[in-house]
Design a protein around this motif. Structure first.
Motif, mmCIF file in Angstrom:
data_model
loop_
_atom_site.group_PDB
_atom_site.id
_atom_site.type_symbol
_atom_site.label_atom_id
_atom_site.label_comp_id
_atom_site.label_asym_id
_atom_site.label_seq_id
_atom_site.Cartn_x
_atom_site.Cartn_y
_atom_site.Cartn_z
ATOM 1 N N ARG A 53 43.249 73.859 -0.146
ATOM 2 C CA ARG A 53 41.870 73.401 -0.093
ATOM 3 C C ARG A 53 40.938 74.438 -0.716
ATOM 4 O O ARG A 53 40.074 74.111 -1.520
ATOM 5 C CB ARG A 53 41.468 73.122 1.357
ATOM 6 N N SER A 54 41.144 75.704 -0.396
ATOM 7 C CA SER A 54 40.223 76.693 -0.972
ATOM 8 C C SER A 54 40.507 76.897 -2.462
ATOM 9 O O SER A 54 39.581 77.153 -3.239
ATOM 10 C CB SER A 54 40.253 78.017 -0.205
ATOM 11 N N ALA A 55 41.766 76.743 -2.869
ATOM 12 C CA ALA A 55 42.070 76.853 -4.300
ATOM 13 C C ALA A 55 41.402 75.713 -5.070
ATOM 14 O O ALA A 55 40.832 75.931 -6.148
ATOM 15 C CB ALA A 55 43.583 76.836 -4.527
ATOM 16 N N SER A 56 41.444 74.498 -4.514
ATOM 17 C CA SER A 56 40.802 73.357 -5.174
ATOM 18 C C SER A 56 39.313 73.607 -5.315
ATOM 19 O O SER A 56 38.706 73.292 -6.335
ATOM 20 C CB SER A 56 40.977 72.076 -4.361
ATOM 21 N N ASP A 57 38.763 74.183 -4.242
ATOM 22 C CA ASP A 57 37.340 74.458 -4.253
ATOM 23 C C ASP A 57 36.975 75.462 -5.333
ATOM 24 O O ASP A 57 35.989 75.326 -6.039
ATOM 25 C CB ASP A 57 36.972 75.010 -2.883
ATOM 26 N N LYS A 58 37.811 76.483 -5.470
ATOM 27 C CA LYS A 58 37.554 77.496 -6.488
ATOM 28 C C LYS A 58 37.689 76.898 -7.887
ATOM 29 O O LYS A 58 36.924 77.239 -8.783
ATOM 30 C CB LYS A 58 38.528 78.660 -6.326
ATOM 31 N N LEU A 59 38.683 76.033 -8.066
ATOM 32 C CA LEU A 59 38.882 75.416 -9.386
ATOM 33 C C LEU A 59 37.662 74.614 -9.780
ATOM 34 O O LEU A 59 37.242 74.618 -10.925
ATOM 35 C CB LEU A 59 40.091 74.487 -9.341
ATOM 36 N N SER A 60 37.105 73.931 -8.807
ATOM 37 C CA SER A 60 35.998 73.046 -9.117
ATOM 38 C C SER A 60 34.686 73.803 -9.236
ATOM 39 O O SER A 60 33.934 73.607 -10.186
ATOM 40 C CB SER A 60 35.928 71.977 -8.033
ATOM 41 N N LYS A 61 34.424 74.673 -8.282
ATOM 42 C CA LYS A 61 33.088 75.279 -8.243
ATOM 43 C C LYS A 61 33.036 76.651 -8.892
ATOM 44 O O LYS A 61 32.054 77.001 -9.532
ATOM 45 C CB LYS A 61 32.622 75.390 -6.784
ATOM 46 N N VAL A 62 34.066 77.456 -8.682
ATOM 47 C CA VAL A 62 33.966 78.833 -9.160
ATOM 48 C C VAL A 62 34.419 78.970 -10.608
ATOM 49 O O VAL A 62 33.777 79.610 -11.414
ATOM 50 C CB VAL A 62 34.788 79.783 -8.272
ATOM 51 N N SER A 63 35.542 78.335 -10.938
ATOM 52 C CA SER A 63 36.057 78.659 -12.262
ATOM 53 C C SER A 63 35.790 77.610 -13.324
ATOM 54 O O SER A 63 34.839 77.715 -14.081
ATOM 55 C CB SER A 63 37.534 78.986 -12.188
ATOM 56 N N VAL A 64 36.592 76.590 -13.409
ATOM 57 C CA VAL A 64 36.590 75.834 -14.655
ATOM 58 C C VAL A 64 36.111 74.390 -14.563
ATOM 59 O O VAL A 64 36.081 73.705 -15.571
ATOM 60 C CB VAL A 64 38.001 75.829 -15.270
ATOM 61 N N GLY A 65 35.724 73.932 -13.403
ATOM 62 C CA GLY A 65 35.259 72.547 -13.337
ATOM 63 C C GLY A 65 36.371 71.533 -13.439
ATOM 64 O O GLY A 65 36.243 70.523 -14.109
ATOM 65 N N LEU A 66 37.490 71.819 -12.768
ATOM 66 C CA LEU A 66 38.577 70.846 -12.711
ATOM 67 C C LEU A 66 38.761 70.431 -11.257
ATOM 68 O O LEU A 66 38.636 71.247 -10.350
ATOM 69 C CB LEU A 66 39.880 71.452 -13.237
ATOM 70 N N LYS A 67 39.049 69.157 -11.056
ATOM 71 C CA LYS A 67 39.188 68.637 -9.708
ATOM 72 C C LYS A 67 40.663 68.398 -9.413
ATOM 73 O O LYS A 67 41.384 67.882 -10.262
ATOM 74 C CB LYS A 67 38.414 67.318 -9.612
ATOM 75 N N VAL A 68 41.092 68.782 -8.227
ATOM 76 C CA VAL A 68 42.482 68.551 -7.847
ATOM 77 C C VAL A 68 42.599 67.176 -7.204
ATOM 78 O O VAL A 68 41.855 66.851 -6.285
ATOM 79 C CB VAL A 68 42.981 69.620 -6.860
ATOM 80 N N ILE A 69 43.515 66.374 -7.690
ATOM 81 C CA ILE A 69 43.725 65.037 -7.161
ATOM 82 C C ILE A 69 45.151 64.935 -6.637
ATOM 83 O O ILE A 69 46.090 65.297 -7.337
ATOM 84 C CB ILE A 69 43.547 63.977 -8.278
ATOM 85 N N GLU A 70 45.272 64.437 -5.436
ATOM 86 C CA GLU A 70 46.618 64.250 -4.896
ATOM 87 C C GLU A 70 47.171 62.916 -5.389
ATOM 88 O O GLU A 70 46.495 61.888 -5.316
ATOM 89 C CB GLU A 70 46.568 64.277 -3.368
ATOM 90 N N MET A 71 48.376 62.951 -5.902
ATOM 91 C CA MET A 71 49.007 61.712 -6.366
ATOM 92 C C MET A 71 49.437 60.914 -5.151
ATOM 93 O O MET A 71 50.012 61.461 -4.211
ATOM 94 C CB MET A 71 50.231 62.019 -7.234
ATOM 95 N N GLN A 72 49.155 59.595 -5.197
ATOM 96 C CA GLN A 72 49.444 58.809 -4.000
ATOM 97 C C GLN A 72 50.727 57.991 -4.083
ATOM 98 O O GLN A 72 51.304 57.632 -3.083
ATOM 99 C CB GLN A 72 48.265 57.875 -3.708
ATOM 100 N N ASP A 73 51.187 57.753 -5.316
ATOM 101 C CA ASP A 73 52.290 56.812 -5.441
ATOM 102 C C ASP A 73 53.666 57.473 -5.351
ATOM 103 O O ASP A 73 54.669 56.847 -5.630
ATOM 104 C CB ASP A 73 52.153 56.026 -6.750
ATOM 105 N N ASN A 74 53.698 58.723 -4.982
ATOM 106 C CA ASN A 74 54.999 59.388 -4.910
ATOM 107 C C ASN A 74 55.401 59.670 -3.479
ATOM 108 O O ASN A 74 54.561 59.932 -2.639
ATOM 109 C CB ASN A 74 54.952 60.703 -5.678
ATOM 110 N N LYS A 75 56.696 59.664 -3.268
ATOM 111 C CA LYS A 75 57.166 60.037 -1.939
ATOM 112 C C LYS A 75 56.937 61.525 -1.751
ATOM 113 O O LYS A 75 56.604 62.005 -0.686
ATOM 114 C CB LYS A 75 58.669 59.752 -1.786
ATOM 115 N N GLN A 76 57.116 62.227 -2.909
ATOM 116 C CA GLN A 76 56.957 63.664 -2.863
ATOM 117 C C GLN A 76 55.514 64.027 -3.167
ATOM 118 O O GLN A 76 54.925 63.457 -4.079
ATOM 119 C CB GLN A 76 57.853 64.251 -3.940
ATOM 120 N N LYS A 77 54.955 64.943 -2.421
ATOM 121 C CA LYS A 77 53.546 65.294 -2.658
ATOM 122 C C LYS A 77 53.386 66.040 -3.963
ATOM 123 O O LYS A 77 54.097 66.988 -4.247
ATOM 124 C CB LYS A 77 53.041 66.167 -1.516
ATOM 125 N N SER A 78 52.425 65.568 -4.783
ATOM 126 C CA SER A 78 52.152 66.283 -6.021
ATOM 127 C C SER A 78 50.690 66.114 -6.393
ATOM 128 O O SER A 78 49.999 65.249 -5.868
ATOM 129 C CB SER A 78 53.057 65.776 -7.144
#
Lengths: 268, 259
Positions: free
Chosen positions: B88-113
């Motif tokens: 959660r804090s890494a996602s926050d840093k990616l979005s707000k602190v560094s590069v403006g990328l959003k982390v999205i969790e894939m929903q259609d997989n059994k395995q989390k990605s």
């Protein structure tokens, strides 16, 4: 620490996508970032330059925690400036980053070694590169080696001119520390700018080396250039190159002003 | 290689990550993650978070979803129980602190990605991202397929897709000069990258598939943009496609609204 704005992020993304930009591209990008997100873009060039510097500083202050930094590199060809997003750490994570296979990186390491240790001119012939593949643990075909050279040239890691390969500014920017620490005895430092010097001129009697553009800058207007190294002072036996990009542009400006273009042509 | 520089401690970051809006479905209970976090020095927490940011940035370049399993193996290691909080804090840093990328969790997989999605739009004027000719061609094909699927009612049988693409000169039965093996590109690469979802129809022999928009497409574009693209091709107004227009309004949360 100043906060990152969207304009900064757009700037970073561009560097991530292209890896490596020259000074003109950076200025253009800065303008585009400011315009897209409504940041002030100053009309005064000097003021704008200061603001751009601050802009990049903010980015670096924020990126440093992720082991990344925008760094300036100087071309060994003409002294012009380049900027690259550089990875500052070497760990198991960054080793996953490369677009090249392990074997390709091995060959690149051998190329770097040859250029630093064996070559006096900072170059290697493409045939010698193909020969280097024989020293690899795992086989690489001549075709693959040639493809690799093309790809690395496209990515600006190397420069190929008339079959002679030298390290591109991007490679020197990223690998300067690596080269200096792995080959402390072979890697030479330029006497003027104190940076790694692969291509340049060497004094006839001592180990003093200068980049071409640094030699242009140092010996400008001198009739009898001498080796700048303390205690040497031998006559500099090379022709003084005219390769300093900053000097050349100011020289052209001056000549335009005095409209002495013809005289300049005669000298060449 | 250059040595890592000493990191800066930032009080700001902790505050912003605590206020994070990003939510992840969690396999482990929060208390378990909190306990794992409590077992780490603050500096260690920060180091793992920053390493994770770097790892996500690097792995995203391949456009393949990043597996939770790999994150734990490569970055968090013995602290993998703290995954929900550090992620959660890494996602926050990616979005707000560094590069403006959003982390999205894939929903259609059994395995989390996870995938990263750009928060800054690339416009034709800005062009701050450089795409190779190959990428441009592939994105063109993705856009066409997304349009076809949307215009067909958000799902499309593979046979119909191949048939339509063939009419456009992209024949899945032959090597294409730009795309090579079209079937493999569409069914494997685009699906893995999250542009398309490819669902096998039950009890079909030979197997038949349905195509839908993938997670990445839903994040990176909208029905409105795709319909606008189609309208450009057909020189029509979006409202003239009645059912698609209704679908679009519904997806934007304004049913019967006059946009």
């Amino acid at each position: 620490m100043k906060g990152i704005r969207r304009s900064h992020q757009m700037f970073i993304q561009c560097f991530m996508s292209r890896g490596f930009l020259d000074a003109k591209e950076v200025k253009h990008l800065y303008k585009s970032c400011c315009e897209t997100f409504g940041d002030a873009y100053l009309a005064d060039e000097e003021e704008r330059r200061k603001l751009l510097l601050e802009f990049v500083l903010t980015i670096n202050n924020n990126l440093r925690q992720f082991h990344m930094e925008i760094k300036k590199g100087v071309s060994e060809e003409d002294g012009s400036n380049f900027y690259g997003l550089v990875n500052m750490s070497d760990n198991n994570i960054t080793r996953l980053a490369s677009d090249y296979t392990t074997n390709e990186l091995e060959l690149f390491k051998k190329i770097v070694e040859f250029i630093v240790v064996e070559s006096a001119t900072g170059e290697i012939g493409s045939i010698e590169v193909v020969n280097l593949t024989e020293k690899l643990d795992r086989r690489m075909s001549k075709n693959d080696a040639e493809n690799l050279i093309n790809r690395m040239e496209e990515d600006k890691w190397i420069r190929v001119k008339q079959g002679r390969i030298s390290l591109g500014t991007r490679a020197i920017l990223e690998l300067e520390q690596y080269i200096l620490s792995v080959y402390p005895d072979s890697a030479t430092i330029c006497n003027l700018c104190n940076k790694l010097c692969l291509k340049g001129q060497t004094c006839g009697s001592c180990d003093c080396k200068l980049h071409f553009h640094c030699a242009s800058r140092l010996f400008r207007g001198q009739d009898e250039p001498k080796c700048p190294k303390a205690g040497c002072g031998e006559i500099w036996s090379h022709d003084i190159p005219n390769r300093d990009v900053t000097m050349r542009s100011t020289a052209v400006e001056q000549e335009d002003r005095h409209s002495r273009t013809r005289k300049r042509k005669l000298r060449h | 290689m250059p040595k890592a520089k000493p990191r800066r401690q930032e009080a700001d970051d902790d505050a912003s990550s605590a206020a994070s809006q990003t939510s992840f479905s969690q396999t482990q209970s929060n208390t378990q993650a909190e306990r794992a976090m409590a077992g780490m020095e603050p500096a260690e927490q920060e180091r793992r978070t920053n390493d994770l940011v770097q790892y996500l940035l690097i792995m995203d370049q391949r456009k393949v979803p990043i597996k939770k399993l790999d994150i734990n193996k490569q970055v968090l290691k013995e602290h993998s129980k703290a995954f929900p909080i550090i992620m959660r804090s890494a996602s926050d840093k990616l979005s707000k602190v560094s590069v403006g990328l959003k982390v999205i969790e894939m929903q259609d997989n059994k395995q989390k990605s996870y995938i990263l999605v750009n928060e800054i739009e690339q416009t034709s004027e800005s062009q701050h991202l450089r795409w190779s000719d190959e990428e441009k061609s592939k994105m063109g094909l993705v856009m066409v397929i997304l349009s076809l699927v949307f215009m067909n009612g958000n799902t499309m049988k593979d046979s119909l897709l191949w048939h339509t693409l063939k009419k456009m000169g992209v024949d899945h039965e032959h090597q294409h000069e730009v795309f090579g093996d079209v079937k493999k590109l569409v069914m494997t690469e685009f699906v893995r990258q999250g542009y398309l979802e490819c669902i096998k129809q039950p009890n079909s022999d030979p197997p038949a598939f349905d195509f839908k928009w993938g997670q990445r497409s839903k994040q990176e574009t909208t029905k409105r943009k795709v319909l606008q693209f189609v309208c450009k091709v057909y020189e029509k107004e979006p409202q003239q496609w009645t059912s698609q227009w209704q679908d679009l309004l519904q997806s934007e949360g304004t049913p019967n609204g006059n946009a």
